[in-house]
Write a protein that holds these residues in place. Sequence first.
Motif, PDB file in Angstrom:
ATOM      1  N   CYS A 118       0.841  -1.196   0.000  1.00 44.32           N
ATOM      2  CA  CYS A 118       0.000   0.000   0.000  1.00 44.32           C
ATOM      3  C   CYS A 118       0.874   1.243   0.000  1.00 44.32           C
ATOM      4  CB  CYS A 118      -0.887   0.027   1.244  1.00 44.32           C
ATOM      5  SG  CYS A 118      -2.342  -0.984   1.071  1.00 44.32           S
ATOM      6  N   ASP A 119       0.372   2.295  -0.625  1.00 49.01           N
ATOM      7  CA  ASP A 119       1.086   3.567  -0.654  1.00 49.01           C
ATOM      8  C   ASP A 119       0.730   4.326   0.630  1.00 49.01           C
ATOM      9  OD1 ASP A 119       1.995   6.101  -1.068  1.00 49.01           O
ATOM     10  OD2 ASP A 119       1.308   6.239  -3.149  1.00 49.01           O
ATOM     11  N   PRO A 120       1.710   4.557   1.525  1.00 45.62           N
ATOM     12  CA  PRO A 120       1.367   5.210   2.803  1.00 45.62           C
ATOM     13  C   PRO A 120       0.844   6.634   2.610  1.00 45.62           C
ATOM     14  CG  PRO A 120       3.765   4.909   2.595  1.00 45.62           C
ATOM     15  CD  PRO A 120       3.134   4.229   1.420  1.00 45.62           C
ATOM     16  N   ASP A 121       1.137   7.250   1.451  1.00 41.08           N
ATOM     17  CA  ASP A 121       0.703   8.637   1.229  1.00 41.08           C
ATOM     18  C   ASP A 121      -0.591   8.722   0.427  1.00 41.08           C
ATOM     19  OD1 ASP A 121       2.969   9.586   2.526  1.00 41.08           O
ATOM     20  OD2 ASP A 121       4.163   9.304   0.687  1.00 41.08           O
ATOM     21  N   ASP A 122      -1.166   7.584   0.099  1.00 40.00           N
ATOM     22  CA  ASP A 122      -2.391   7.608  -0.709  1.00 40.00           C
ATOM     23  C   ASP A 122      -3.261   6.441  -0.220  1.00 40.00           C
ATOM     24  OD1 ASP A 122      -4.194   8.225  -2.634  1.00 40.00           O
ATOM     25  OD2 ASP A 122      -2.899   7.822  -4.368  1.00 40.00           O
ATOM     26  N   ARG A 123      -4.200   6.751   0.660  1.00 36.68           N
ATOM     27  CA  ARG A 123      -4.968   5.723   1.364  1.00 36.68           C
ATOM     28  C   ARG A 123      -5.980   5.016   0.457  1.00 36.68           C
ATOM     29  NH1 ARG A 123      -2.642   3.936   4.800  1.00 36.68           N
ATOM     30  NH2 ARG A 123      -4.487   3.148   5.846  1.00 36.68           N
ATOM     31  N   PRO A 124      -6.304   3.758   0.754  1.00 33.22           N
ATOM     32  CA  PRO A 124      -7.377   3.090  -0.003  1.00 33.22           C
ATOM     33  C   PRO A 124      -8.727   3.740   0.304  1.00 33.22           C
ATOM     34  CG  PRO A 124      -6.556   1.664   1.769  1.00 33.22           C
ATOM     35  CD  PRO A 124      -5.707   2.884   1.774  1.00 33.22           C
ATOM     36  N   GLU A 125      -9.629   3.634  -0.635  1.00 30.01           N
ATOM     37  CA  GLU A 125     -10.996   4.156  -0.419  1.00 30.01           C
ATOM     38  C   GLU A 125     -11.981   3.040  -0.664  1.00 30.01           C
ATOM     39  OE1 GLU A 125     -11.786   7.426  -3.068  1.00 30.01           O
ATOM     40  OE2 GLU A 125      -9.896   8.379  -2.466  1.00 30.01           O
ATOM     41  N   PHE A 126     -13.035   3.001   0.175  1.00 26.06           N
ATOM     42  CA  PHE A 126     -14.058   1.962   0.043  1.00 26.06           C
ATOM     43  C   PHE A 126     -15.322   2.519  -0.612  1.00 26.06           C
ATOM     44  CE2 PHE A 126     -11.270  -0.389   2.660  1.00 26.06           C
ATOM     45  CZ  PHE A 126     -11.634  -1.717   2.551  1.00 26.06           C
ATOM     46  N   LEU A 127     -16.113   1.637  -1.197  1.00 26.33           N
ATOM     47  CA  LEU A 127     -17.406   2.018  -1.761  1.00 26.33           C
ATOM     48  C   LEU A 127     -18.298   2.546  -0.630  1.00 26.33           C
ATOM     49  CD1 LEU A 127     -17.796  -1.141  -3.986  1.00 26.33           C
ATOM     50  CD2 LEU A 127     -17.597   1.193  -4.854  1.00 26.33           C
ATOM     51  N   GLY A 128     -19.234   3.438  -0.967  1.00 25.98           N
ATOM     52  CA  GLY A 128     -20.016   4.097   0.077  1.00 25.98           C
ATOM     53  C   GLY A 128     -21.302   3.393   0.459  1.00 25.98           C
ATOM     54  N   SER A 129     -21.622   2.259  -0.188  1.00 28.42           N
ATOM     55  CA  SER A 129     -22.902   1.614   0.087  1.00 28.42           C
ATOM     56  C   SER A 129     -22.833   0.734   1.336  1.00 28.42           C
ATOM     57  CB  SER A 129     -23.306   0.743  -1.106  1.00 28.42           C
ATOM     58  OG  SER A 129     -24.323  -0.148  -0.722  1.00 28.42           O
ATOM     59  N   PRO A 130     -23.864   0.803   2.217  1.00 33.16           N
ATOM     60  CA  PRO A 130     -23.853  -0.068   3.398  1.00 33.16           C
ATOM     61  C   PRO A 130     -24.005  -1.552   3.045  1.00 33.16           C
ATOM     62  CG  PRO A 130     -25.918   1.162   3.261  1.00 33.16           C
ATOM     63  CD  PRO A 130     -25.047   1.671   2.164  1.00 33.16           C
ATOM     64  N   ASN A 131     -24.465  -1.834   1.822  1.00 36.76           N
ATOM     65  CA  ASN A 131     -24.701  -3.235   1.432  1.00 36.76           C
ATOM     66  C   ASN A 131     -23.520  -3.879   0.724  1.00 36.76           C
ATOM     67  OD1 ASN A 131     -27.155  -2.352   2.249  1.00 36.76           O
ATOM     68  ND2 ASN A 131     -28.292  -3.419   0.670  1.00 36.76           N
ATOM     69  N   LEU A 132     -22.483  -3.098   0.502  1.00 38.80           N
ATOM     70  CA  LEU A 132     -21.296  -3.627  -0.176  1.00 38.80           C
ATOM     71  C   LEU A 132     -20.072  -3.353   0.695  1.00 38.80           C
ATOM     72  CD1 LEU A 132     -21.914  -2.153  -3.757  1.00 38.80           C
ATOM     73  CD2 LEU A 132     -22.482  -4.463  -2.974  1.00 38.80           C
ATOM     74  N   THR A 133     -19.087  -4.238   0.626  1.00 41.09           N
ATOM     75  CA  THR A 133     -17.832  -3.990   1.337  1.00 41.09           C
ATOM     76  C   THR A 133     -16.702  -4.237   0.345  1.00 41.09           C
ATOM     77  OG1 THR A 133     -18.856  -4.811   3.366  1.00 41.09           O
ATOM     78  CG2 THR A 133     -16.464  -4.545   3.377  1.00 41.09           C
ATOM     79  N   GLY A 134     -16.156  -3.157  -0.176  1.00 42.28           N
ATOM     80  CA  GLY A 134     -15.097  -3.358  -1.159  1.00 42.28           C
ATOM     81  C   GLY A 134     -14.362  -2.087  -1.474  1.00 42.28           C
ATOM     82  N   VAL A 135     -13.076  -2.251  -1.819  1.00 38.19           N
ATOM     83  CA  VAL A 135     -12.304  -1.058  -2.159  1.00 38.19           C
ATOM     84  C   VAL A 135     -12.762  -0.499  -3.493  1.00 38.19           C
ATOM     85  CG1 VAL A 135     -10.175  -1.405  -0.856  1.00 38.19           C
ATOM     86  CG2 VAL A 135     -10.454  -2.548  -3.043  1.00 38.19           C
ATOM     87  N   ARG A 136     -12.769   0.824  -3.536  1.00 35.46           N
ATOM     88  CA  ARG A 136     -13.092   1.536  -4.773  1.00 35.46           C
ATOM     89  C   ARG A 136     -11.787   2.006  -5.425  1.00 35.46           C
ATOM     90  NH1 ARG A 136     -17.312   5.769  -4.470  1.00 35.46           N
ATOM     91  NH2 ARG A 136     -16.673   6.153  -2.349  1.00 35.46           N
ATOM     92  N   ARG A 137     -10.792   2.296  -4.559  1.00 35.12           N
ATOM     93  CA  ARG A 137      -9.471   2.757  -5.007  1.00 35.12           C
ATOM     94  C   ARG A 137      -8.445   2.095  -4.127  1.00 35.12           C
ATOM     95  NH1 ARG A 137      -6.970   7.319  -4.038  1.00 35.12           N
ATOM     96  NH2 ARG A 137      -5.616   7.529  -5.846  1.00 35.12           N
ATOM     97  N   LEU A 138      -7.429   1.512  -4.748  1.00 32.69           N
ATOM     98  CA  LEU A 138      -6.375   0.890  -3.949  1.00 32.69           C
ATOM     99  C   LEU A 138      -5.009   1.238  -4.557  1.00 32.69           C
ATOM    100  CD1 LEU A 138      -5.479  -0.867  -1.628  1.00 32.69           C
ATOM    101  CD2 LEU A 138      -5.968  -2.898  -2.983  1.00 32.69           C
ATOM    102  N   PRO A 139      -4.456   2.386  -4.115  1.00 35.05           N
ATOM    103  CA  PRO A 139      -3.149   2.788  -4.657  1.00 35.05           C
ATOM    104  C   PRO A 139      -2.032   1.933  -4.048  1.00 35.05           C
ATOM    105  CG  PRO A 139      -4.339   4.646  -3.655  1.00 35.05           C
ATOM    106  CD  PRO A 139      -4.998   3.396  -3.200  1.00 35.05           C
ATOM    107  N   LEU A 140      -1.176   1.388  -4.905  1.00 34.35           N
ATOM    108  CA  LEU A 140      -0.097   0.511  -4.439  1.00 34.35           C
ATOM    109  C   LEU A 140       1.236   0.946  -5.042  1.00 34.35           C
ATOM    110  CD1 LEU A 140      -1.845  -2.955  -5.060  1.00 34.35           C
ATOM    111  CD2 LEU A 140      -1.600  -1.819  -2.853  1.00 34.35           C
ATOM    112  N   LEU A 141       2.300   0.701  -4.289  1.00 35.23           N
ATOM    113  CA  LEU A 141       3.649   0.894  -4.818  1.00 35.23           C
ATOM    114  C   LEU A 141       4.156  -0.476  -5.247  1.00 35.23           C
ATOM    115  CD1 LEU A 141       5.038   3.218  -1.987  1.00 35.23           C
ATOM    116  CD2 LEU A 141       4.118   3.896  -4.227  1.00 35.23           C
ATOM    117  N   THR A 142       4.889  -0.510  -6.340  1.00 38.95           N
ATOM    118  CA  THR A 142       5.321  -1.821  -6.842  1.00 38.95           C
ATOM    119  C   THR A 142       6.809  -2.079  -6.595  1.00 38.95           C
ATOM    120  OG1 THR A 142       5.767  -0.866  -8.989  1.00 38.95           O
ATOM    121  CG2 THR A 142       3.590  -1.844  -8.683  1.00 38.95           C
TER     122      THR A 142
END
Length: 393
Positions: free
Chosen positions: A368-392
């Motif tokens: 994970c990129d410590p300077d760019d946090r993951p973001e989750f979907l906003g729906s209460p019925n779903l649990t999943g990342v919407r954005r997942l910035p990673l360093l390779t």
Amino acid sequence: MTSLADTWGLHDAQFWLRGERPERPVEYDATTGVWNVYGYAETVELLSDHATFSSDTGRLIPEAAGFTEGNLPQLDPPEHQKLRKLVSHAFTPKVVADLEPRIAEVTAELLDGITDRTELVDDLAYPLPVIVIAELLGVPTDDRHLFKRWVDAMFAQTQKFSLVDPSEEQARQFEDALEQVGHLTAYLGEHVAERRRAPREDLLSKLVTAEVDGERLTQAEVVNFAMVLLIAGHITTTMLLGNTVLCLDAHPEQGAEVRADRSLVPAAIEESLRFLSPFAAASRATTREAVLGGQVIPADQVVLPWLAAANRDPAQFADPDTFDVHRHPNPQLGFGRGIHFCVGAPLARLEGRVALNMLFDRFPALRCDPDDRPEFLGSPNLTGVRRLPLLTR
Ligand code: HEM
């Protein structure tokens, strides 16, 4: 103690992700007019009794009505079995296993585009499953930006669904979702009509030419069925891929162990489905009075089995809030249970296994990129990342 759910900013309504327990396994919520089922045993009992807990929720939720024809998840027996038979042969473990080379090829092409950083959802987790399901159905994969626009709007709901006091926001989001469904059905309608004229070797053509009890499916049945497959065939797998990478990053020792011993990849996927269940809740409608978890639920009630909460039930899983790739057995409910058990489960598991292995092979330092946090979907019925910035590197 701050839970991972707080660190990741998961939806407030998903209390089970914060180590909190419901007061009772089955609770009526007077503010929404809906029965919530949180317990594992109660969820299994409910999903195993389709005569009492019907999938035809359109009867009680006006917004869910209108798409019943051919809409597999909303059908009850006997229609359900008839339609399910049509697609189940397209997703058997054997048929799905034959897709492995193509899944690997698509994954490799997508990974080729990644350099020293990646936003995993955009670069891999979204395109991989959508390309695979679009190719199976026989719709152009280049149209995937259109599906994204339409499908994102369908799942934009950010509040708990209420039957009692629907807010203006809820009404607006439903209206918008319906408009997007309209775009998608019009789009699929054109492809279905084309297959009627000239069938090909794809799933759309099979649906067009298939006969159930000597009769062909109607246009609406084929279109709705194809829509369910297209949507269900990618959004949750996108979440699964992102969630699994995130869970392994948040548990670096287990991440290193899985990288070193790839036979653990399938178990990591199952644990990810339990720990962060993408499809957090199904929905049912009672056909008669029922007793569940000691509560009497009258007839004609909307009941939500929270698969994600059941997957954190301490009565079923020891240390449910601990992510553990060695959990065995792991009878997680992320794919549901009973007659509506996810038809695409073998495909989702295969896509997950291929994608994770190839990611680990290509990028040993992925994190994970410590300077760019993951973001989750906003729906209460779903649990999943919407954005997942990673360093390779
Ligand atoms: C049903 C989850 C991937 C197609 C379901 C259900 C769940 C689920 C929980 C049961 C819903 C209910 O009982 O009301 C997931 C998750 C996935 C995934 C978590 C990925 C990680 C897929 C894929 C496909 C697919 C890849 C398509 C190829 C379907 C269909 C149904 C279904 C058609 C309805 C089955 C029926 O009603 O008989 N899925 N799914 N799913 N899923 Fe999936």
